[in-house]
Motif scaffolding. Structure first.
Motif, PDB file in Angstrom:
ATOM      1  N   ALA A   5       0.835  -1.207   0.000  1.00  0.00           N
ATOM      2  CA  ALA A   5       0.000   0.000   0.000  1.00  0.00           C
ATOM      3  C   ALA A   5       0.869   1.256   0.000  1.00  0.00           C
ATOM      4  O   ALA A   5       0.541   2.247  -0.679  1.00  0.00           O
ATOM      5  N   ASP A   6       1.973   1.224   0.738  1.00  0.00           N
ATOM      6  CA  ASP A   6       2.883   2.378   0.773  1.00  0.00           C
ATOM      7  C   ASP A   6       3.540   2.589  -0.589  1.00  0.00           C
ATOM      8  O   ASP A   6       3.720   3.727  -1.037  1.00  0.00           O
ATOM      9  N   VAL A   7       3.896   1.500  -1.248  1.00  0.00           N
ATOM     10  CA  VAL A   7       4.494   1.592  -2.576  1.00  0.00           C
ATOM     11  C   VAL A   7       3.497   2.241  -3.542  1.00  0.00           C
ATOM     12  O   VAL A   7       3.847   3.138  -4.322  1.00  0.00           O
ATOM     13  N   LEU A   8       2.246   1.810  -3.494  1.00  0.00           N
ATOM     14  CA  LEU A   8       1.224   2.377  -4.382  1.00  0.00           C
ATOM     15  C   LEU A   8       1.002   3.858  -4.115  1.00  0.00           C
ATOM     16  O   LEU A   8       0.819   4.648  -5.050  1.00  0.00           O
ATOM     17  N   VAL A   9       1.022   4.250  -2.846  1.00  0.00           N
ATOM     18  CA  VAL A   9       0.868   5.673  -2.493  1.00  0.00           C
ATOM     19  C   VAL A   9       1.994   6.487  -3.124  1.00  0.00           C
ATOM     20  O   VAL A   9       1.758   7.534  -3.739  1.00  0.00           O
ATOM     21  N   HIS A  10       3.222   5.996  -3.012  1.00  0.00           N
ATOM     22  CA  HIS A  10       4.371   6.725  -3.564  1.00  0.00           C
ATOM     23  C   HIS A  10       4.336   6.740  -5.096  1.00  0.00           C
ATOM     24  O   HIS A  10       4.725   7.735  -5.715  1.00  0.00           O
ATOM     25  N   LEU A  11       3.896   5.655  -5.693  1.00  0.00           N
ATOM     26  CA  LEU A  11       3.788   5.629  -7.163  1.00  0.00           C
ATOM     27  C   LEU A  11       2.761   6.631  -7.662  1.00  0.00           C
ATOM     28  O   LEU A  11       2.955   7.267  -8.699  1.00  0.00           O
ATOM     29  N   ARG A  12       1.657   6.785  -6.919  1.00  0.00           N
ATOM     30  CA  ARG A  12       0.619   7.749  -7.322  1.00  0.00           C
ATOM     31  C   ARG A  12       1.114   9.192  -7.197  1.00  0.00           C
ATOM     32  O   ARG A  12       0.586  10.088  -7.856  1.00  0.00           O
ATOM     33  N   GLU A  13       2.122   9.422  -6.373  1.00  0.00           N
ATOM     34  CA  GLU A  13       2.667  10.767  -6.186  1.00  0.00           C
ATOM     35  C   GLU A  13       3.602  11.186  -7.333  1.00  0.00           C
ATOM     36  O   GLU A  13       3.912  12.361  -7.473  1.00  0.00           O
TER      37      GLU A  13
END
Length: 166
Positions: A5-13
């Motif tokens: 989930a943290d990886v996805l948050v950073h990718l969306r940024e």
């Protein structure tokens, strides 16, 4: 400790322009490698039965496989062996292409290694528990290879010809 989930948050940024620029740089990098491959095939075999288009396509397959699998000269070399022998190049010519495509990589690594040691040699010296002067000496010694390679390349006229046993 990495959560998906943290990886996805950073990718969306990541901004879309950054992704486009990264893809363009990657494409340009592989296109330049493929062009270098065409030159290597011309140098080693005079293209033989291989077209420039085939050499370019071979590079676009061999380099990503070599980078993904590792040991690029071996894994990418296997792709080159299959594709170039099918195009009529001899085993020796394919070997020359692999060497001509591998040496600039080694030269580039040597330059980056040397520059990093010259720039931040004290960090490497501390990690290796050696005097800082040793890191500088190592950097200068490693720089001899790329300098020698470029010097030899500029001084030897004409196409490279493999020595033949008599």
């Amino acid at each position: 400790g990495v959560q998906w989930a943290d990886v996805l948050v950073h990718l969306r940024e990541v901004q879309w322009l950054t992704v486009v620029a990264a893809l363009a740089c990657c494409g340009l990098s592989y296109a330049s490698l493929a062009y270098h491959e065409v030159l290597a095939v011309e140098e080693a075999a005079g293209l033989g039965g291989c077209t420039r288009r085939r050499a370019f396509a071979t590079a676009l397959v061999a380099y990503p496989i070599g980078h993904a699998v590792g040991v690029g000269a071996l894994s990418g070399g296997a792709v080159r062996l299959r594709w170039y022998t099918a195009a009529g190049l001899s085993l020796a010519e394919v070997g020359q292409v692999v060497v001509l495509c591998t040496i600039p990589y080694a030269v580039g690594l040597g330059v980056l290694f040397s520059v990093s040691l010259l720039w931040r040699g004290e960090i490497a010296a501390a990690l290796l528990h050696v005097p800082a002067g040793w890191a500088t000496g190592l950097a200068l010694a490693v720089l001899l290879f790329p300098v020698g390679f470029v010097t030899a390349t500029l001084r030897v006229p004409g196409p490279w010809v493999a020595p033949r046993g008599e």
